[in-house]
Design a protein around this motif. Structure first.
Motif, PDB file in Angstrom:
ATOM      1  N   ASN A  20      -7.966   6.539  -6.298  1.00  0.00           N
ATOM      2  CA  ASN A  20      -8.385   5.487  -5.375  1.00  0.00           C
ATOM      3  C   ASN A  20      -7.290   4.427  -5.279  1.00  0.00           C
ATOM      4  OD1 ASN A  20     -11.497   5.948  -6.896  1.00  0.00           O
ATOM      5  ND2 ASN A  20     -11.065   6.492  -4.797  1.00  0.00           N
ATOM      6  N   GLY A  21      -6.983   4.040  -4.050  1.00  0.00           N
ATOM      7  CA  GLY A  21      -5.971   3.009  -3.867  1.00  0.00           C
ATOM      8  C   GLY A  21      -4.548   3.514  -3.910  1.00  0.00           C
ATOM      9  N   ALA A  44       0.834  -1.210   0.000  1.00  0.00           N
ATOM     10  CA  ALA A  44       0.000   0.000   0.000  1.00  0.00           C
ATOM     11  C   ALA A  44       0.864   1.254   0.000  1.00  0.00           C
ATOM     12  CB  ALA A  44      -0.930  -0.018   1.207  1.00  0.00           C
TER      13      ALA A  44
END
Ligand code: ATP
Ligand code: MG
Lengths: 255, 331
Positions: free
Chosen positions: A47-48, A27
């Motif tokens: 996003n992400g 991440a």
């Protein structure tokens, strides 16, 4: 204004080379950002991209796999969310971190309850907590829910207002807001924006995560752009534009 | 553009919705108050069917008989509020009773034996807590395991034979009373009052509810969820240890026998009390009333001469009905 020496003393929080993986998902791959004293710093990205994960590292929910967090020039490690709070960092998590079965005032005070009594005979000071929650909330919400109602009964916007009022009300030095206006109506959004300005006037450093570029450019002094677990670019808000930010987010334009 | 809008507004089916709403309202009322309503209904029915049901002697007997279940229900309520379950609670009580028996046999007095009973029960709670909070074992499996372990230990230590105990202190515990309220029930009520206070007036109780409501949110706000889980299983076991004293006093012996009805009834009392097994919503008075209801049910059926064999059936029906009713609780 941009010499490195003066920037260093201006920096209230700096996260350097933060990595965090969940199983095989990387991440964060060495993200570094800084926040300056008294400024609203925006953090944007697709996003992400890793924004919330970085926020959760800064607020003590996740422990970074590696990297350092420096607060006021001192290296800090937050083992728990309480530790981050004790260092003056308050956070509105993207998921709001509210317990639906509990009432609004209980949610305000989970983890830092007011008690009365002495020694082992501490009991909750319900009255004090209720009235504090009420006054903090009435500063913010347009449609103030009663503090004795369960969060389950609130509308999405009311919940968000509760989470924001909870984070903004403690006289902390840093307030992090992960998409604080995502579910809010026009009036509430305006209120949140004025809260952010108010916090800034009080000298609080705000980290604002938002997908709304107009809002980012309107409110922030500085913008960090994240992509694929890295902070890939930074800009002064006054020296950039929505188009440039989009290009930086997608990678169409290199930092 | 305005006309169609108006017609749709008018077209609300007045006849269908209102009675339904009223019914839903009353259903949720029933669901919220299943235990007190059920208790009152049972008392009325049994009082009509059996003249002795409301006699002083029988009320006295019922209250004494309810004491153990009340304590276990309060204990189970703490665990269930966190979204967990303690299947070992009755086996833990048995182990506590056996601990008392062994200590008593070894020549220790009442108080030391009582402490040993509570501590030996506490060990099971500690194991439950460690397995569930630290080992992340599913509560159901962990406490099913310790149910078996505690039962086995109780059988091993006693070689399967009951240890009979004649202690004046124990005798006073069973026979002593204030007016018609026997000491066992007074102890149970004290447990209830303290339990209520801890659950609703202390920081710890709020954390129990928060962890049950949303562990993620509780943790994000600085609640140490695994410590809370450890604590509730420990509390449940210590209370089971306390209940074991009442059990020994009642039987006059420390029996290693398996006692599944207390386990099922403790969960049933909590369900009757309106607590959802998913956790997050705490109740203490409800489960206590639930325990009283179950005791009154068994007592009344016995008085009416209904065969023992029908009692589990009756309890089961009541619990299933209560579980169905909880679906209509207000969220
Ligand atoms: N607890 C977790 N377990 C596993 N994977 C996770 C976890 N938290 C985040 N991730 C993964 O990490 C990556 C970054 O997620 P993150 O929530 O930080 O993104 P974000 O930038 O906040 O996105 P958004 O704008 O949608 O909120 C994603 O691929 C996500 O699936
Ligand atoms: Mg996010």
């Amino acid at each position: 204004m941009n010499t490195t020496a003066s920037v260093d003393t201006d920096v209230i929080l700096s996260a350097q080379n933060i990595t965090k993986s969940f199983g095989g998902v990387h991440a964060l791959r060495g993200a570094s950002i800084t926040m300056r004293r008294g400024e609203v710093t925006a953090l944007i990205g697709d996003n992400g991209a890793g924004k919330s994960t970085l926020v959760r590292c800064l607020s003590g929910i996740h422990r970074p796999d590696s990297g350092t967090i420096t607060l006021d020039g001192k290296v800090v490690e937050f083992g728990t969310p309480l530790a981050a709070r004790e260092h003056g960092i308050e956070t509105v998590q993207q998921n709001l971190a509210l317990v639906e079965e509990l009432t609004v005032w209980q949610n305000f005070f989970i983890g830092r309850e007011k008690t009365k009594g002495f020694g082992p005979f501490q009991m909750l000071d319900r009255k004090a907590m209720r009235s504090t929650a009420e006054s903090l909330l009435s500063d913010l919400a347009v449609n103030v829910p009663p503090v004795t109602s369960r969060v389950r009964r609130l509308s999405g916007g009311q919940r968000q207002a509760v989470a924001i009022a909870r984070a903004a009300g403690w006289g902390s030095s840093i307030v992090i807001m992960d998409e604080p206006t995502a579910a809010l109506g026009v009036q509430e959004t305006a209120r949140v924006e004025s809260i952010i300005r108010k916090l800034q006037d009080q000298g609080v450093a705000v980290l604002l995560i938002s997908h709304n570029f107009d809002q980012v450019l309107r409110l922030s002094d500085h913008v960090w752009v994240m992509r694929g677990g890295l902070a890939v670019a930074e800009r002064r808000s006054s020296e950039t534009s929505g188009d440039e930010l989009v290009a930086l987010i997608t990678g169409a334009k290199a930092a | 553009m305005n006309l169609p809008l108006q017609t749709t507004n008018i077209a609300v089916p007045e006849k269908g919705i209102r009675p339904l709403l009223r019914e839903a309202k009353s259903l949720s009322f029933w669901a919220e108050n299943a235990a007190p309503i059920g208790l009152i209904a049972l008392v009325i029915v049994f009082a009509i069917l059996s003249p002795t049901f409301l006699s002083i002697g029988n009320i006295r007997a019922m209250l004494v008989a309810a004491a153990i279940l009340v304590i276990l229900a309060v204990a189970q309520s703490f665990v269930i509020t966190t979204g967990g379950i303690d299947l070992s609670i009755s086996a833990t009580m048995t182990l506590g009773a056996v601990g008392f028996g062994i200590a008593w046999q070894a020549g220790f007095g009442f108080w030391i034996s009582a402490i040993i009973a509570i501590l030996s029960a506490g060990v099971i709670g500690l194991i439950n807590g460690l397995l569930i909070a630290k080992g992340k074992v599913t509560d159901f499996i962990a406490t099913l395991g310790t149910l078996s372990v505690a039962t086995g230990l109780a059988l091993i230590v006693t070689s399967g034979k009951p240890v009979s105990i004649t202690s004046p202190d124990l005798l006073r515990l069973t026979t002593g009373s204030v007016w018609i309220v026997g000491y066992p029930f007074i102890i149970a009520l004290l447990v209830g009052v303290v339990g209520w206070f801890v659950m609703f007036r202390t920081r710890f109780g709020l954390h129990v509810q928060a962890v049950g409501g949303s562990e993620e949110a509780a943790v994000a706000n600085g609640v140490n969820a695994s410590r809370v889980r450890m604590a509730v299983y420990l509390i449940a076991a210590l209370l089971a240890g306390l209940a074991s004293l009442l059990l020994v006093a009642r039987i006059g012996a420390a029996e290693p026998a398996i006692n599944t009805s207390y386990l099922l009834n403790s969960i049933a009392a909590v369900v009757l009390g309106g607590v959802s097994l998913t956790g997050g919503r705490a109740k203490i008075v409800g489960p206590i009333l639930g325990a009283l209801l179950l005791t009154a049910l068994t007592n009344g059926l016995t008085l009416l001469g209904v065969s023992q064999f029908y009692q589990p059936l009756a309890v089961g029906l009541v619990v299933v009905l209560a579980a169905l009713l909880t679906r209509f609780q207000k969220k």
